[in-house]
Scaffold this active site. Structure first.
Site, PDB file in Angstrom:
ATOM      1  N   LYS A 131      -0.558   4.799   4.554  1.00  0.00           N
ATOM      2  CA  LYS A 131      -1.441   3.860   5.266  1.00  0.00           C
ATOM      3  C   LYS A 131      -0.907   3.628   6.682  1.00  0.00           C
ATOM      4  CE  LYS A 131      -3.892  -0.526   4.762  1.00  0.00           C
ATOM      5  NZ  LYS A 131      -5.177   0.132   5.068  1.00  0.00           N
ATOM      6  N   HIS A 143       0.827  -1.200   0.000  1.00  0.00           N
ATOM      7  CA  HIS A 143       0.000   0.000   0.000  1.00  0.00           C
ATOM      8  C   HIS A 143       0.867   1.258   0.000  1.00  0.00           C
ATOM      9  CE1 HIS A 143      -3.250  -2.753   1.223  1.00  0.00           C
ATOM     10  NE2 HIS A 143      -4.061  -1.826   0.756  1.00  0.00           N
TER      11      HIS A 143
END
Length: 280
Positions: free
Chosen positions: A172, A168
């Site tokens: 995040k 990600h």
């Protein structure tokens, strides 16, 4: 004067949607998705107290034209005007919103990840009074992948090691991702084991050999990757890899809106996207 929507339905008759965390990346994507929809209308946008968007038209705050919806801090007042709430915020915020949405009898769609056992217990309590649809990932592809992972895990012997690798963007804040945990839970379910007892979430230093039956997780963070997930089944002489790559954040927003509209016709309960998509 009311404006006609799809197939002659008046805009004022379309189900009203409130978006929480309006200024966030997902919040703004959810708002755009609702505004572009012919099946729903935006009736509220929520931000925390003290935020500089409060009191502003949310369309203008997002850098565009006004849409006639003012950003506000009182969720209960907004929820009372709505049929559904779209919520991709933080665990503590989502728990609070769950209780308020239940009071308003509004469908609560939760895309928030990183929720602990106590958070989920509070969500379960709220779901006794209203519809809650909660999923670590709202996309069709990921939910199909979840079913495939469960089937493959059930079909293979325990000597096939399972590793889940997720990537990600650098912003995040939780790991493993909610989607990775969904996939891990599916693998554990397929094998008939408890994920909490069998998960391996970190390796550093002299760790010893991999324990048979464990489900491993690896989290990569960097750049602007929206979401990439791989489930590797590594057995004697072969590896099977199931994967999903998200290239457009709007797919999560479209899935959340689909979940909200589906939830309007359901009885109170705690549902997920497998229910919404009719895949169970």
């Amino acid at each position: 004067m009311a404006v006609a929507g799809t197939k002659g339905v008046m805009m004022s008759e379309l189900p009203g949607i409130v978006v929480t965390g309006a200024s966030g990346r997902m919040g703004q994507m959810l708002i755009r998705t609702v505004l572009d929809s012919r099946a729903a209308r935006l009736v509220g946008a929520i931000e925390r107290a003290g935020h500089d968007w409060l009191g502003r038209d949310v369309g203008e705050a997002m850098g565009g034209a006004g849409v006639g919806v003012t950003v506000e801090a009182d969720p209960l007042e907004a929820f009372a005007r709505a049929r559904a709430v779209l919520d991709f915020t933080a665990p503590a915020a989502s728990v609070g919103f769950a209780g308020l949405a239940a009071q308003a009898r509004a469908v609560h769609v939760i895309g928030t990840t990183g929720m602990g056992d106590s958070d989920l217990a509070a969500v379960d309590a709220a779901a006794r009074h209203a519809v809650i649809v909660r999923a670590g990932n709202m996309s069709l592809g990921v939910n199909l992948l979840t079913l495939l992972v469960r089937q493959v895990a059930a079909a293979l012997d325990p000597d096939y090691d399972i590793e889940i690798v997720e990537t990600h963007h650098r912003h995040k804040v939780d790991a493993p991702s909610g989607t990775a945990l969904m996939l891990g839970a599916a693998a554990a379910d397929g094998r008939g084991v408890n994920l909490a007892a069998m998960s391996d979430r970190g390796r550093d230093g002299i760790t010893g050999a991999r324990e048979e039956g464990h489900i491993g997780f690896s989290a990569l963070r960097g750049g602007d990757v929206i979401g990439r997930h791989e489930v590797v089944f590594a057995g004697p002489g072969e590896q099977i890899t199931l994967s999903h790559n998200a290239s457009d954040r709007s797919l999560f927003a479209r899935g959340a809106l689909k979940a909200a509209l589906w939830g309007l016709d359901q009885k109170p309960g705690h549902y997920d996207m497998v229910d919404v998509l009719g895949l169970r």
